[in-house]
Scaffold this motif. Structure first.
Motif, mmCIF file in Angstrom:
data_model
loop_
_atom_site.group_PDB
_atom_site.id
_atom_site.type_symbol
_atom_site.label_atom_id
_atom_site.label_comp_id
_atom_site.label_asym_id
_atom_site.label_seq_id
_atom_site.Cartn_x
_atom_site.Cartn_y
_atom_site.Cartn_z
ATOM 1 N N GLU B 132 81.892 11.556 24.135
ATOM 2 C CA GLU B 132 81.164 12.531 23.338
ATOM 3 C C GLU B 132 79.697 12.576 23.733
ATOM 4 O O GLU B 132 79.071 13.640 23.739
ATOM 5 C CB GLU B 132 81.294 12.195 21.852
ATOM 6 C CG GLU B 132 82.703 12.299 21.314
ATOM 7 C CD GLU B 132 83.186 13.730 21.239
ATOM 8 O OE1 GLU B 132 84.407 13.928 21.128
ATOM 9 O OE2 GLU B 132 82.351 14.654 21.297
ATOM 10 N N LEU B 135 79.167 14.580 27.045
ATOM 11 C CA LEU B 135 79.172 16.036 26.926
ATOM 12 C C LEU B 135 77.844 16.565 26.421
ATOM 13 O O LEU B 135 77.471 17.703 26.700
ATOM 14 C CB LEU B 135 80.286 16.467 25.975
ATOM 15 C CG LEU B 135 81.697 16.351 26.513
ATOM 16 C CD1 LEU B 135 82.676 16.732 25.430
ATOM 17 C CD2 LEU B 135 81.885 17.235 27.710
ATOM 18 N N ARG B 136 77.129 15.741 25.661
ATOM 19 C CA ARG B 136 75.865 16.196 25.080
ATOM 20 C C ARG B 136 74.667 15.637 25.813
ATOM 21 O O ARG B 136 73.551 15.702 25.307
ATOM 22 C CB ARG B 136 75.808 15.773 23.609
ATOM 23 C CG ARG B 136 76.866 16.419 22.766
ATOM 24 C CD ARG B 136 77.063 15.641 21.476
ATOM 25 N NE ARG B 136 77.906 16.340 20.529
ATOM 26 C CZ ARG B 136 79.222 16.282 20.546
ATOM 27 N NH1 ARG B 136 79.832 15.590 21.470
ATOM 28 N NH2 ARG B 136 79.927 16.929 19.655
ATOM 29 N N SER B 137 74.872 15.081 26.995
ATOM 30 C CA SER B 137 73.774 14.417 27.690
ATOM 31 C C SER B 137 72.902 15.394 28.439
ATOM 32 O O SER B 137 71.813 15.024 28.869
ATOM 33 C CB SER B 137 74.342 13.396 28.675
ATOM 34 O OG SER B 137 75.134 14.066 29.633
ATOM 35 N N GLY B 138 73.363 16.615 28.637
ATOM 36 C CA GLY B 138 72.563 17.565 29.379
ATOM 37 C C GLY B 138 72.656 17.423 30.873
ATOM 38 O O GLY B 138 71.937 18.094 31.611
#
Lengths: 197, 436
Positions: B132, B135-138
């Motif tokens: 998760e 996916l949000r790490s950029g």
């Protein structure tokens, strides 16, 4: 399994489109504001009333069934096996008929005066398909063959050749080399074949 | 800098710099070392050192309570609100230090949970965590650059994910993070494609899960999908696209067109109509809500692929005869994680919807979150409609299930993957008996 819990909240939008699909697919799964959960359908009263009875529900075509024509497929396989077996037999026998041993035998028979007296000229294999019966194994050194010949006098003869050798370095020892036709047996070994060509 | 490489007097000059400026010495030394190491690495043909942005289990691990992402902090709060401690039954107040996800009421309860530690559930929970965060790490996602159509001389291998990616010339899936991101999206189209394809990884009974009736239904569909190889069949009925009905569509209905296009690339000669049916199949991102529409919403991807969204239950359209006539050669049904046996959705599935589904006599394939989820669904259908259905595919692990681990917020120890298991059934077909 409470994964499909009813809640009112919705997930926020993530900026990236690709991530949004993944994130929303994951988050949305935990939320659900479906009307189906308010739908109290009685299980025993399930019935479907079609509006137009003349419209066909489905195209009733038979599904492809691999079990049909089983007998035909078995017969086809057997026929195929017979055909392949016959082809193999013909191929192996062709090797025999073209063997130099057969060629030399026919050469001597055609020049043998006694055989020509009985069978006539144009001595060749008898039958539609030339066939050499028996064992013709030059590698093992075992020869025990029988085949049929005919001439222009319409007389059929049987050629028999029995020979062997123990090792590859030895010459073949011919035990029997004969032509039997019209009740007579001609020993090709004892015949003097030094007639001029 | 070039002065340092002069053969004569290099040591002398360097010593001179050492004397004058200690700070300058450190800078010079650092630059020299980096330059030399880079040169040596390049000369030896080694890979460049990994970038700090590359995902690793270390840099993607954050406790969800202190996550840099707001979504995950909210999810942690949601777990604390909804879930209960499996040991004490109280609310969740303790974040597991091994997985980073709130799981228990206190540290004592966490230590007392023997099943949790023996089964190493925290390892999967840690995977949920790091996926998760990735996916949000950029970070850039080059693996989402999907390949286009490929020629007939390059066969697609559908044995597993790795061979599929290789034979389809996907971006190289070097890490589990890339694999998790891509397989979650592709699990829906490739699950469908791997079933319908002629090189399907599922073999017949007793080696594989496909039954004889399953072979009949799949062979009928493959007659349509491969027309050049089955010329003996009549082609008069091939006047429309093959219809794939996805019932109870939610996440799969939100996949963009180029993801579903991967299904069409597996069958280059065939055009498809994908019908998303369900109250939650049409999601408007701008309004952030599900849209209800009385007319079907059609979205045309290209001339071979079309999406049709119908925002109601299947039995409504069945009763209205919108899809008539069904054709087992050209229609197939998929229900992804339907939850026939789930208390929340049991009533809406097992009533008129299942009756209508079995009436179509077309193949119906269903997936589940885990083995229990799917076997419960199939056993319920068997117990209620056992005499009216044939099993096409025994419940088996999906070869193309998602490799991304997910979490149930209601029960944090319940982990699953999308489309982990798959099975198939169909309404029983009766053959006419010829009159003697």
């Amino acid at each position: 399994m409470m994964l499909r819990l009813v809640t009112k909240g919705l997930p926020k939008v993530t900026p990236s489109a690709a991530k949004a699909v993944l994130v929303r697919g994951s988050l949305l799964h935990s939320f659900s504001t479906s009307a189906r959960f308010n739908n109290s359908v009685a299980e025993d009263e399930a019935k479907i009333v079609l509006k137009d009875k003349n419209r066909p529900l489905r195209i009733d075509r038979e599904l492809p069934d691999p079990t049909t024509e089983r007998r035909k497929r078995i017969a086809g396989f057997l026929l195929f096996s017979v055909a392949i077996g016959s082809a193999l037999s013909l191929i192996f026998n062709y090797e025999k008929t073209e063997s130099p041993i057969i060629s030399n035998t026919l050469y001597y028979i055609r020049r043998s005066p006694a055989t020509k007296n009985i069978l006539g000229e144009s001595i060749e294999f008898d039958g539609i398909i030339p066939w050499v019966y028996g064992e013709l194994n030059s590698v093992k050194g075992r020869i025990n063959i029988t085949f049929y010949i005919k001439g222009d006098k319409n007389v059929t003869g049987t050629v028999r050749l029995v020979a062997d050798r123990n090792t590859h370095d030895e010459e073949f020892l011919i035990h029997e080399w004969s032509v039997t036709a019209a009740g007579q047996k001609i020993d090709l070994l004892a015949e003097n074949t030094k007639t001029p060509i | 800098m070039t002065v340092l490489y002069a053969p004569s007097g290099a040591t002398q000059l360097y010593f001179h710099l050492l004397r004058k400026s200690p700070h300058n010495r450190l800078v010079v030394s650092h630059q020299t070392r980096r330059h030399l190491m880079g040169f040596v690495r390049n000369a030896l043909g080694l890979d460049p050192p990994p970038s700090p942005e590359d995902p690793t289990p270390e840099n993607r691990f954050h406790p969800w309570d202190q996550s840099p992402s707001v979504d995950l902090r909210e999810r942690a709060a949601k777990i604390r609100t909804l879930a209960h401690c499996p040991v004490t039954g109280k609310d969740i107040n303790y974040t597991c230090p091994l997985s980073g996800i709130p799981t228990h009421h206190s540290r004592e309860a966490w230590e007392m949970d023997k099943a949790y530690h023996d089964s190493k559930k925290y390892e999967i929970l840690k995977k949920v965590n790091i996926y998760e965060h990735d996916l949000r790490s950029g970070r850039p996602f080059p693996e989402f650059d999907f390949p286009q159509q490929q020629g007939y001389d390059k066969a697609v291998n559908l044995t597993n994910w790795d061979l599929f990616f290789y034979t389809r010339s996907f971006y190289s899936m070097d890490t589990e993070f890339q694999l998790a991101a891509v397989t979650k999206m592709l699990s829906y189209p490739i699950t469908i494609g791997s079933l319908l394809h002629k090189f399907s990884p599922y073999s017949l009974n007793p080696k594989g899960p496909i039954t004889l009736e399953g072979l009949k239904s799949l062979a009928a569909l493959r007659y349509t999908l491969y027309p050049l190889e089955n010329r003996s069949l009549p082609t008069t009925t091939k006047n429309r696209a093959m219809r794939i009905f996805i019932l109870g569509a939610r996440a799969e209905a939100q996949l963009p067109g180029h993801v579903w296009k991967q299904l069409q690339f597996l069958f280059p000669e065939q055009s498809f109509e994908i019908h998303f049916i369900g109250p939650e199949c049409l999601y408007k991102r701008d309004k952030q809500e599900y849209v209800k529409s009385t007319t079907p919403v059609v979205q045309r991807v290209d001339e071979t692929l079309k999406f049709i969204y119908r925002t109601n239950f299947f039995e409504v359209f069945h009763e209205a005869q919108d899809f008539f006539p069904y054709d087992p050669y050209m229609d197939v049904f998929f229900t992804f994680h339907p939850g026939y046996a789930s208390p929340e959705s049991h009533g809406s599935w097992m009533g008129e919807t299942m009756k209508a589904l079995l009436e179509t006599k077309c193949a119906i394939f269903t997936t589940g979150f885990n083995k229990k989820d799917l076997t419960d669904d199939i056993n319920l259908v068997k117990s209620k409609y056992g005499k009216e259905m044939d099993v096409l595919m025994e419940p088996v692990r999906n070869v193309f299930g998602s490799t991304k681990w997910e979490l149930n917020d209601m029960n944090p120890q319940e982990v699953y993957q999308f489309n982990m298991y798959i099975a198939g059934f169909r309404g029983k077909r009766y053959h006419t008996i010829k009159r003697q």
